[in-house]
Design a protein around this motif. Structure first.
Motif, PDB file in Angstrom:
ATOM      1  N   ARG A 100      -1.339  -8.815  -7.031  1.00 54.24           N
ATOM      2  CA  ARG A 100      -1.709  -8.347  -5.691  1.00 54.24           C
ATOM      3  C   ARG A 100      -2.337  -9.505  -4.916  1.00 54.24           C
ATOM      4  NH1 ARG A 100      -2.107  -3.939  -8.814  1.00 54.24           N
ATOM      5  NH2 ARG A 100      -1.418  -1.959  -7.923  1.00 54.24           N
ATOM      6  N   PHE A 101      -2.353  -9.390  -3.613  1.00 52.12           N
ATOM      7  CA  PHE A 101      -2.969 -10.426  -2.797  1.00 52.12           C
ATOM      8  C   PHE A 101      -3.467  -9.828  -1.498  1.00 52.12           C
ATOM      9  CE2 PHE A 101       1.581 -10.326  -1.996  1.00 52.12           C
ATOM     10  CZ  PHE A 101       1.644 -10.245  -0.607  1.00 52.12           C
ATOM     11  N   ILE A 102      -4.418 -10.537  -0.871  1.00 46.88           N
ATOM     12  CA  ILE A 102      -4.988 -10.109   0.407  1.00 46.88           C
ATOM     13  C   ILE A 102      -4.392 -10.954   1.528  1.00 46.88           C
ATOM     14  CG2 ILE A 102      -7.089 -10.009   1.818  1.00 46.88           C
ATOM     15  CD1 ILE A 102      -7.435  -7.985  -0.245  1.00 46.88           C
ATOM     16  N   ALA A 103      -3.842 -10.285   2.509  1.00 43.77           N
ATOM     17  CA  ALA A 103      -3.335 -10.968   3.707  1.00 43.77           C
ATOM     18  C   ALA A 103      -4.301 -10.666   4.843  1.00 43.77           C
ATOM     19  CB  ALA A 103      -1.936 -10.471   4.037  1.00 43.77           C
ATOM     20  N   GLU A 104      -4.564 -11.665   5.675  1.00 44.16           N
ATOM     21  CA  GLU A 104      -5.564 -11.537   6.745  1.00 44.16           C
ATOM     22  C   GLU A 104      -4.978 -11.895   8.093  1.00 44.16           C
ATOM     23  OE1 GLU A 104      -9.663 -13.387   5.149  1.00 44.16           O
ATOM     24  OE2 GLU A 104      -7.922 -14.691   5.003  1.00 44.16           O
ATOM     25  N   GLY A 105      -5.289 -11.132   9.087  1.00 42.13           N
ATOM     26  CA  GLY A 105      -4.953 -11.502  10.459  1.00 42.13           C
ATOM     27  C   GLY A 105      -3.635 -10.900  10.916  1.00 42.13           C
ATOM     28  N   LYS A 106      -3.544 -10.702  12.216  1.00 44.49           N
ATOM     29  CA  LYS A 106      -2.399 -10.015  12.807  1.00 44.49           C
ATOM     30  C   LYS A 106      -1.079 -10.771  12.571  1.00 44.49           C
ATOM     31  CE  LYS A 106      -1.216  -8.020  17.308  1.00 44.49           C
ATOM     32  NZ  LYS A 106      -1.779  -7.662  18.626  1.00 44.49           N
ATOM     33  N   VAL A 107      -1.097 -12.078  12.791  1.00 42.11           N
ATOM     34  CA  VAL A 107       0.137 -12.858  12.625  1.00 42.11           C
ATOM     35  C   VAL A 107       0.634 -12.772  11.184  1.00 42.11           C
ATOM     36  CG1 VAL A 107       1.128 -15.185  12.722  1.00 42.11           C
ATOM     37  CG2 VAL A 107      -0.449 -14.432  14.508  1.00 42.11           C
ATOM     38  N   VAL A 108      -0.296 -12.887  10.231  1.00 41.57           N
ATOM     39  CA  VAL A 108       0.081 -12.838   8.812  1.00 41.57           C
ATOM     40  C   VAL A 108       0.587 -11.438   8.449  1.00 41.57           C
ATOM     41  CG1 VAL A 108      -0.801 -13.025   6.454  1.00 41.57           C
ATOM     42  CG2 VAL A 108      -1.473 -14.715   8.172  1.00 41.57           C
ATOM     43  N   LEU A 109      -0.054 -10.401   8.986  1.00 44.11           N
ATOM     44  CA  LEU A 109       0.412  -9.036   8.680  1.00 44.11           C
ATOM     45  C   LEU A 109       1.809  -8.780   9.265  1.00 44.11           C
ATOM     46  CD1 LEU A 109      -2.375  -8.582   7.499  1.00 44.11           C
ATOM     47  CD2 LEU A 109      -2.462  -6.373   8.654  1.00 44.11           C
ATOM     48  N   ASN A 110       2.077  -9.358  10.412  1.00 44.59           N
ATOM     49  CA  ASN A 110       3.437  -9.248  10.966  1.00 44.59           C
ATOM     50  C   ASN A 110       4.469  -9.805   9.974  1.00 44.59           C
ATOM     51  OD1 ASN A 110       3.035  -7.993  13.451  1.00 44.59           O
ATOM     52  ND2 ASN A 110       2.538  -9.911  14.477  1.00 44.59           N
ATOM     53  N   VAL A 111       4.140 -10.962   9.384  1.00 43.84           N
ATOM     54  CA  VAL A 111       5.063 -11.570   8.412  1.00 43.84           C
ATOM     55  C   VAL A 111       5.162 -10.692   7.165  1.00 43.84           C
ATOM     56  CG1 VAL A 111       5.552 -13.599   7.002  1.00 43.84           C
ATOM     57  CG2 VAL A 111       4.516 -13.885   9.267  1.00 43.84           C
ATOM     58  N   LEU A 112       4.010 -10.255   6.674  1.00 42.48           N
ATOM     59  CA  LEU A 112       3.994  -9.443   5.444  1.00 42.48           C
ATOM     60  C   LEU A 112       4.829  -8.174   5.598  1.00 42.48           C
ATOM     61  CD1 LEU A 112       2.877  -8.697   2.625  1.00 42.48           C
ATOM     62  CD2 LEU A 112       0.859  -7.737   3.783  1.00 42.48           C
ATOM     63  N   PHE A 113       4.656  -7.497   6.720  1.00 45.29           N
ATOM     64  CA  PHE A 113       5.365  -6.222   6.912  1.00 45.29           C
ATOM     65  C   PHE A 113       6.875  -6.438   7.098  1.00 45.29           C
ATOM     66  CE2 PHE A 113       1.219  -4.325   8.834  1.00 45.29           C
ATOM     67  CZ  PHE A 113       0.686  -4.187   7.564  1.00 45.29           C
ATOM     68  N   SER A 114       7.248  -7.666   7.466  1.00 51.98           N
ATOM     69  CA  SER A 114       8.670  -7.962   7.656  1.00 51.98           C
ATOM     70  C   SER A 114       9.314  -8.527   6.387  1.00 51.98           C
ATOM     71  CB  SER A 114       8.836  -8.986   8.784  1.00 51.98           C
ATOM     72  OG  SER A 114       8.120  -8.584   9.927  1.00 51.98           O
ATOM     73  N   ALA A 115       8.494  -8.903   5.398  1.00 54.88           N
ATOM     74  CA  ALA A 115       9.026  -9.557   4.194  1.00 54.88           C
ATOM     75  C   ALA A 115       9.570  -8.521   3.227  1.00 54.88           C
ATOM     76  CB  ALA A 115       7.922 -10.382   3.521  1.00 54.88           C
ATOM     77  N   ARG A 116      10.755  -8.813   2.688  1.00 55.02           N
ATOM     78  CA  ARG A 116      11.364  -7.900   1.720  1.00 55.02           C
ATOM     79  C   ARG A 116      10.791  -8.084   0.309  1.00 55.02           C
ATOM     80  NH1 ARG A 116      12.105  -5.736   5.043  1.00 55.02           N
ATOM     81  NH2 ARG A 116      13.771  -5.440   6.540  1.00 55.02           N
ATOM     82  N   ARG A 117      10.232  -9.277   0.076  1.00 51.83           N
ATOM     83  CA  ARG A 117       9.860  -9.626  -1.300  1.00 51.83           C
ATOM     84  C   ARG A 117       8.573  -8.939  -1.750  1.00 51.83           C
ATOM     85  NH1 ARG A 117       8.270 -14.969  -0.874  1.00 51.83           N
ATOM     86  NH2 ARG A 117       8.351 -15.204  -3.127  1.00 51.83           N
ATOM     87  N   PHE A 118       7.836  -8.361  -0.817  1.00 52.80           N
ATOM     88  CA  PHE A 118       6.536  -7.822  -1.178  1.00 52.80           C
ATOM     89  C   PHE A 118       6.414  -6.353  -0.809  1.00 52.80           C
ATOM     90  CE2 PHE A 118       6.031 -12.315  -0.107  1.00 52.80           C
ATOM     91  CZ  PHE A 118       5.610 -12.790  -1.339  1.00 52.80           C
ATOM     92  N   ALA A 119       5.703  -5.615  -1.655  1.00 50.72           N
ATOM     93  CA  ALA A 119       5.292  -4.274  -1.290  1.00 50.72           C
ATOM     94  C   ALA A 119       3.944  -4.374  -0.585  1.00 50.72           C
ATOM     95  CB  ALA A 119       5.174  -3.418  -2.538  1.00 50.72           C
ATOM     96  N   VAL A 120       3.611  -3.385   0.219  1.00 50.81           N
ATOM     97  CA  VAL A 120       2.297  -3.368   0.852  1.00 50.81           C
ATOM     98  C   VAL A 120       1.615  -2.069   0.438  1.00 50.81           C
ATOM     99  CG1 VAL A 120       1.035  -3.874   2.944  1.00 50.81           C
ATOM    100  CG2 VAL A 120       3.468  -4.382   2.841  1.00 50.81           C
ATOM    101  N   GLU A 121       0.430  -2.185  -0.132  1.00 56.83           N
ATOM    102  CA  GLU A 121      -0.234  -0.992  -0.655  1.00 56.83           C
ATOM    103  C   GLU A 121      -1.082  -0.297   0.398  1.00 56.83           C
ATOM    104  OE1 GLU A 121      -1.985  -1.670  -4.491  1.00 56.83           O
ATOM    105  OE2 GLU A 121       0.037  -2.017  -5.295  1.00 56.83           O
ATOM    106  N   SER A 122      -1.734  -1.088   1.254  1.00 55.43           N
ATOM    107  CA  SER A 122      -2.569  -0.487   2.298  1.00 55.43           C
ATOM    108  C   SER A 122      -2.998  -1.559   3.282  1.00 55.43           C
ATOM    109  CB  SER A 122      -3.825   0.169   1.681  1.00 55.43           C
ATOM    110  OG  SER A 122      -4.652  -0.820   1.097  1.00 55.43           O
ATOM    111  N   ALA A 123      -3.579  -1.116   4.394  1.00 56.25           N
ATOM    112  CA  ALA A 123      -4.230  -2.024   5.344  1.00 56.25           C
ATOM    113  C   ALA A 123      -5.643  -1.509   5.565  1.00 56.25           C
ATOM    114  CB  ALA A 123      -3.458  -2.084   6.663  1.00 56.25           C
ATOM    115  N   LEU A 124      -6.548  -2.439   5.855  1.00 55.58           N
ATOM    116  CA  LEU A 124      -7.939  -2.082   6.164  1.00 55.58           C
ATOM    117  C   LEU A 124      -8.299  -2.805   7.463  1.00 55.58           C
ATOM    118  CD1 LEU A 124     -10.757  -0.909   5.525  1.00 55.58           C
ATOM    119  CD2 LEU A 124     -11.172  -2.905   4.061  1.00 55.58           C
ATOM    120  N   ILE A 125      -8.555  -2.009   8.500  1.00 55.80           N
ATOM    121  CA  ILE A 125      -8.699  -2.563   9.851  1.00 55.80           C
ATOM    122  C   ILE A 125     -10.064  -2.186  10.419  1.00 55.80           C
ATOM    123  CG2 ILE A 125      -7.611  -2.687  12.148  1.00 55.80           C
ATOM    124  CD1 ILE A 125      -5.601  -3.439  10.012  1.00 55.80           C
ATOM    125  N   LEU A 126     -10.677  -3.152  11.054  1.00 54.31           N
ATOM    126  CA  LEU A 126     -11.932  -2.914  11.765  1.00 54.31           C
ATOM    127  C   LEU A 126     -11.671  -1.961  12.930  1.00 54.31           C
ATOM    128  CD1 LEU A 126     -14.876  -4.041  11.782  1.00 54.31           C
ATOM    129  CD2 LEU A 126     -14.054  -5.807  13.352  1.00 54.31           C
TER     130      LEU A 126
END
Lengths: 274, 274
Positions: free
Chosen positions: A39-65
Motif C-alpha cells: 500500500r502507499f499514500i498519495a498526496e495532493g490533487k495532481v497526484v490523486l488525478n494520476v492515481l485515479f487514472s492509473a490502471r496498475r493500482f487499486a485505490v482503497e480510500s481517500a481522506l480529505i480535509l
C-alpha cells in the motif's frame, strides 16, 4: 450532483482520530519508515488525478480535509465508484497523520501485483525507451527521475534491489504522480538485467561522467535502455564494462551533475516525438 | 606539518557550547531563518574547498568535529593563513548547532561586498552566458540551478528580489558549493534587468512551457541570457513579451519539468566547450 459526477454529500465524516476506518492513515511518517506492504499514500490533487487514472493500482480510500472537499469534486469523480471518501476537520486530520497536514488531500493506493520485468519488456513497442536504475537510494532523486521519465516519455523504469521505493510517499510527491504513471518493475540483480534487456533487443547505454562518448551522439533507433547509477559512486564498473558508455558534455572543472539533473539532460536527448 | 601545509596542532579546542568564539555557529537552523547579515554557513569538505578557493568571499573561521580534523588538512591548507580553526567533540558540536551535526565540517563565510550587476555584466566576455532568475523561492531549486550553472559554465546569475538567498545554508549545500563559485548579483526589478542586459549586448531568452520554439534551435552566438521563472506560475507575461521565448520539447500529456531539471536541459543545450 456536482460537476464531474461526484457528490460530496456521500463523503463519510470522521469525528475521532482512532476511527478504525482510517487506521491506514495513522502516524503517516512513522509508517513511511516501516513500509505499508503493497500500500502507499498519495498526496495532493495532481497526484490523486494520476492515481485515479492509473490502471496498475487499486485505490482503497481517500481522506480529505473538510474545506478542500468542494474543490475535489472533479478529481473524486475519477475514482472507483465504490471507493469511500472520508472527510475530517483540520484538528482530526492532524491527529490522524501525526503532523500538520497542510494540503489535506490524501488517498491510500494498493499495488494490484508486482509487475514482472520479463512480461513488461515483452509488451513494449519496437522503439521503446527504458530507464534502468542502480542504487538510487534518495527519494527526492527517485521522484525527480520518474518525473523526467514521464516528461520524456520513457516506456518503463527497471529498478535494482539497492534502489529505494518509488512508491514511498515523498518519492510520489516529488514525481508529481509520475511514479504512479510510468510502469516500473524490480529486478533481482544487474547482471540478469543486462541479459534480459539484451534478450529483448535493447541497445544498452550506461550514463557516467567517464562515458566514452557524448549522449548527444546516440542515434536512438530501436529499443534503447539508459542506466543511471548512484550519485557519488556511479554505476558499478563490471556493469559498465558490458555496454556502451555515454557522458553528458560539461565543464571539466566542476563536480558532476546531480543524478536527477543528469537524467533530465540525457532523457531529453533520447526523447523522440510520438 | 601535514600534507598541504596545514598543521592540525594549531586548531583551537572549544570545550563549551557557549564559548564566545563560536557564537556565530549557535542555533544554526534558527539563524538560517532570520539571516546572518552578509555572513553564511558552508558545510562539508567539498563546499569548503570551493569557499577557500573563492575570491569573492572572506572566511571568518571553521568549526570541525574532532574526528574529522585529520582528514581536513588538505582542505584547510587552502584557507587564509590567519583563519582560526575551531575543533569540538560531537557532544559540544551538537550543542552549539542545536541539532546532530553529522558531517562535522562547517565554516563561516562573509560577502566582501554585494556585486554590482552593471559592473559584473561589463566585465563578462563577448560570448558570456548569463542565467536570470525570477521568483525562485525554493532553496533546493536555487542550489540545483547554481550547480547546473557551474556544470554548464554560465558566467553569472542575476537574481530578482522575489528569489530566495543563494547563500542560505541549504542552497549552498545542494549546489555543492556552486553558489560560492558562480558570480551572482541581485537586481532591483525585472524591467530594469531587461534594459540592462540589452544595453550590455545580451540576446535574451525566456524559458517557458509555452515558448515559441525549442531551446535546441538557439544558435548561441555572442552574449546570451536565459530567464527561468517560478515553478507553477512561470515567468511574468509582461517579461516574456519583451524577449524571444523558448521551450523544452517534451511529452504533451505530462506536467512540465521541475525548474531545476529544466535549467539542466536548457543550459546543457546552450553550453559551448571553452
Amino acid at each position: 450532483m456536482t460537476q464531474g459526477g461526484y457528490d460530496p454529500a456521500i463523503a463519510i465524516r470522521i469525528e475521532t482520530p482512532d476511527d478504525p476506518r482510517i487506521a491506514a492513515y495513522h502516524a503517516i511518517r512513522e509508517r513511511d519508515l516501516v513500509g505499508r506492504e503493497g500500500r502507499f499514500i498519495a498526496e495532493g490533487k495532481v497526484v490523486l488525478n494520476v492515481l485515479f487514472s492509473a490502471r496498475r493500482f487499486a485505490v482503497e480510500s481517500a481522506l480529505i480535509l473538510e474545506q478542500r472537499l468542494p474543490g475535489m469534486a472533479e478529481t473524486l469523480a475519477l475514482a472507483p465508484a465504490a471507493m469511500p471518501v472520508y472527510v475530517a476537520s483540520q484538528a482530526v486530520m492532524d491527529a490522524i497523520a501525526g503532523f500538520h497536514i497542510h494540503r489535506g488531500v490524501l488517498a491510500l493506493g494498493r499495488c494490484r501485483a508486482e509487475d514482472d520485468p520479463e512480461e513488461m519488456l515483452a509488451g513494449l513497442p519496437a522503439d521503446a525507451l527504458v530507464v534502468a536504475l542502480v542504487g538510487i537510494s534518495n527519494h527526492d532523486n527517485m521522484g525527480a527521475i520518474f518525473r523526467n521519465a514521464a516528461a520524456f516519455e520513457a516506456d518503463a523504469v527497471l529498478i535494482d534491489p539497492s534502489c529505494c521505493d518509488p512508491l514511498y510517499r515523498k518519492a510520489i510527491r516529488v514525481s508529481v504522480g509520475a511514479a504512479l504513471k510510468v510502469p516500473f518493475a524490480r529486478i533481482a540483480d544487474e547482471a540478469a538485467l543486462v541479459d534480459m534487456l539484451a534478450r529483448h533487443g535493447f541497445r544498452q547505454f550506461a550514463l557516467s561522467p567517464s562515458g566514452s562518448r557524448a549522449v548527444d551522439t546516440v542515434n536512438r533507433d530501436g529499443r534503447t535502455a539508459l542506466y543511471l547509477g548512484t550519485e557519488g559512486a556511479g554505476l558499478p564498473p563490471a556493469l559498465m564494462a558490458r555496454m556502451e558508455t555515454v557522458r553528458i558534455a560539461m565543464s571539466q572543472d566542476f563536480d558532476s551533475l546531480n543524478v536527477a539533473a543528469a537524467s533530465a539532460v540525457a532523457l531529453h536527448r533520447l526523447w523522440r516525438e510520438r
